[in-house]
Write a protein that holds these residues in place. Structure first.
Motif, PDB file in Angstrom:
ATOM      1  N   UNK A 154       0.810  -1.214   0.000  1.00  0.00           N
ATOM      2  CA  UNK A 154       0.000   0.000   0.000  1.00  0.00           C
ATOM      3  C   UNK A 154       0.848   1.271   0.000  1.00  0.00           C
ATOM      4  N   UNK A 155       2.163   1.118   0.045  1.00  0.00           N
ATOM      5  CA  UNK A 155       3.024   2.293  -0.079  1.00  0.00           C
ATOM      6  C   UNK A 155       3.014   2.839  -1.504  1.00  0.00           C
ATOM      7  N   UNK A 156       2.566   2.044  -2.435  1.00  0.00           N
ATOM      8  CA  UNK A 156       2.489   2.474  -3.827  1.00  0.00           C
ATOM      9  C   UNK A 156       1.182   3.207  -4.089  1.00  0.00           C
ATOM     10  N   UNK A 157       1.229   4.430  -4.639  1.00  0.00           N
ATOM     11  CA  UNK A 157      -0.011   5.144  -4.968  1.00  0.00           C
ATOM     12  C   UNK A 157      -0.909   4.350  -5.924  1.00  0.00           C
ATOM     13  N   UNK A 158      -0.294   3.645  -6.857  1.00  0.00           N
ATOM     14  CA  UNK A 158      -1.084   2.859  -7.801  1.00  0.00           C
ATOM     15  C   UNK A 158      -1.860   1.757  -7.077  1.00  0.00           C
ATOM     16  N   UNK A 159      -1.246   1.135  -6.076  1.00  0.00           N
ATOM     17  CA  UNK A 159      -1.925   0.085  -5.325  1.00  0.00           C
ATOM     18  C   UNK A 159      -3.039   0.665  -4.464  1.00  0.00           C
ATOM     19  N   UNK A 160      -2.842   1.881  -3.972  1.00  0.00           N
ATOM     20  CA  UNK A 160      -3.906   2.531  -3.210  1.00  0.00           C
ATOM     21  C   UNK A 160      -5.134   2.779  -4.085  1.00  0.00           C
ATOM     22  N   UNK A 161      -4.882   3.190  -5.330  1.00  0.00           N
ATOM     23  CA  UNK A 161      -5.997   3.395  -6.259  1.00  0.00           C
ATOM     24  C   UNK A 161      -6.696   2.071  -6.534  1.00  0.00           C
ATOM     25  N   UNK A 162      -5.912   1.029  -6.762  1.00  0.00           N
ATOM     26  CA  UNK A 162      -6.499  -0.294  -6.986  1.00  0.00           C
ATOM     27  C   UNK A 162      -7.298  -0.762  -5.776  1.00  0.00           C
ATOM     28  N   UNK A 163      -6.799  -0.463  -4.593  1.00  0.00           N
ATOM     29  CA  UNK A 163      -7.533  -0.812  -3.375  1.00  0.00           C
ATOM     30  C   UNK A 163      -8.906  -0.163  -3.365  1.00  0.00           C
ATOM     31  N   UNK A 164      -8.953   1.121  -3.697  1.00  0.00           N
ATOM     32  CA  UNK A 164     -10.219   1.855  -3.671  1.00  0.00           C
ATOM     33  C   UNK A 164     -11.221   1.314  -4.684  1.00  0.00           C
ATOM     34  N   UNK A 165     -10.732   0.756  -5.767  1.00  0.00           N
ATOM     35  CA  UNK A 165     -11.628   0.300  -6.837  1.00  0.00           C
ATOM     36  C   UNK A 165     -11.968  -1.182  -6.707  1.00  0.00           C
ATOM     37  N   UNK A 166     -10.980  -1.996  -6.362  1.00  0.00           N
ATOM     38  CA  UNK A 166     -11.158  -3.449  -6.446  1.00  0.00           C
ATOM     39  C   UNK A 166     -11.157  -4.179  -5.110  1.00  0.00           C
ATOM     40  N   UNK A 167     -10.624  -3.560  -4.059  1.00  0.00           N
ATOM     41  CA  UNK A 167     -10.482  -4.272  -2.802  1.00  0.00           C
ATOM     42  C   UNK A 167      -9.252  -5.149  -2.732  1.00  0.00           C
ATOM     43  N   UNK A 168      -8.452  -5.193  -3.808  1.00  0.00           N
ATOM     44  CA  UNK A 168      -7.220  -5.974  -3.879  1.00  0.00           C
ATOM     45  C   UNK A 168      -7.461  -7.424  -3.500  1.00  0.00           C
TER      46      UNK A 168
END
Length: 336
Positions: free
Chosen positions: A111-125
């Protein structure tokens, strides 16, 4: 699916309260359908066709949850309704998303990656089923604002446009020769807005179907859903039928499932335990993947029979889990 589940459903007003028991019953049926979809997703190697059929026939579930949300959504104070929706969805989404990341990865370092944070918000990872919550939030807010300011015509046109894009870049992408999109077309408003609109319209028109026609429409839509997916698979458009979230026939299939719920007799009363679980169906939805994975680690998922046992164990464990969490005030917000 998916609050979808029921937690994010507003309290039923007096004019629709008698129909709540039917919706509650179908909500539990839809939850089991979601568990079956995930149970056969990566297993059942001995009976691939049967597993595909189970998954495709269970695809009424998430559309049903969207329709139910739209039906019970208050038409008053749309801006306030939209804000309350986001506030209500945020705690269960973020907490359970973090739980799943820790469960599968053992660390939150990604979650230190901004791209992963965006993916978290959209997909739940790693909580892959949690995509439903941000999708519900986005589609619900969009419906409330567009419907109140521009009317039914505008929100329906927007919903149809989004769903058409979901089809074009989803199951029909290969047939149309379109590139792979940078997102899953079930996310955001692409999939859910049309079903929320359908539910709200049925509430506004006070639709009261008879049970026999509703069941007939549901059965017909199920057959057409199977036929459409089979045809797309035969043409090579979709490689794995069980992973197909949306088709053209998913529209009447999901709506027909809700019509069945509305058509169930108003004298229907669920046993207290089932009624309580229906009210906690958000919790059932968010926790089930954890128990499904634990069951798969314990007994595997190689055969269809084992996948069905996994599903049964996940349903039972999820029910026990949410009943326990509901006894603690500080965890109630995570399952309601």
């Amino acid at each position: 699916m998916a609050s979808t589940p029921s937690a994010v459903l507003p309290a039923a007003p007096p004019e629709v309260a008698p129909r709540r028991a039917g919706v509650d019953l179908m909500r539990l049926v839809a939850f089991v359908a979601v568990v079956l979809i995930h149970a056969v997703a990566d297993g059942a190697n001995d009976a691939a066709t049967a597993a595909d059929t189970i998954a495709v026939l269970a695809r009424f579930a998430v559309p049903f949850f969207f329709v139910a949300f739209g039906y019970f959504l208050s038409p008053r104070a749309p801006a306030r309704t939209a804000m309350r929706l986001l506030v209500r969805l945020a705690p269960p989404f973020f907490v359970w998303a973090l739980v799943y990341i820790l469960y599968f990865k053992g660390s939150l370092a990604e979650l230190r990656s901004p791209a992963m944070l965006v993916r978290l918000l959209v997909t739940g990872l790693d909580g892959q089923h949690l995509w439903f919550l941000p999708a519900l939030g986005v589609a619900g807010v969009l419906f409330a604002l567009v419907r109140s300011r521009l009317g039914w015509g505008a929100v329906l046109a927007l919903a149809l446009l989004f769903y058409a894009l979901a089809l074009a870049f989803g199951p029909y992408r290969g047939w149309l020769g379109l590139p792979r999109p940078p997102f899953n077309t079930r996310n955001g408003p692409f999939f859910g807005l049309l079903f929320i609109t359908a539910g709200a319209w049925m509430r506004a028109r006070d639709i009261r179907p008879a049970l026999a026609p509703a069941l007939a429409l549901f059965a017909l839509a199920a057959a057409l859903q199977l036929g459409e997916v089979a045809a797309l698979h035969a043409q090579g458009t979709i490689p794995f039928p069980r992973f197909t979230d949306d088709t053209v026939m998913t529209i009447p299939y999901g709506i027909a499932a809700f019509l069945v719920a509305l058509a169930l007799p108003p004298t229907l009363h669920l046993p207290p335990l089932l009624a309580q679980l229906a009210r906690l169906s958000l919790g059932l939805y968010v926790v089930h993947l954890l128990f499904l994975d634990l069951a798969a680690r314990l007994i595997g998922r190689a055969t269809l029979a084992v996948c069905l046992v996994d599903a049964l164990l996940a349903v039972i464990a999820s029910a026990l889990c949410v009943l326990a969490l509901d006894r603690l005030p500080f965890t109630q917000r995570l399952i309601r």
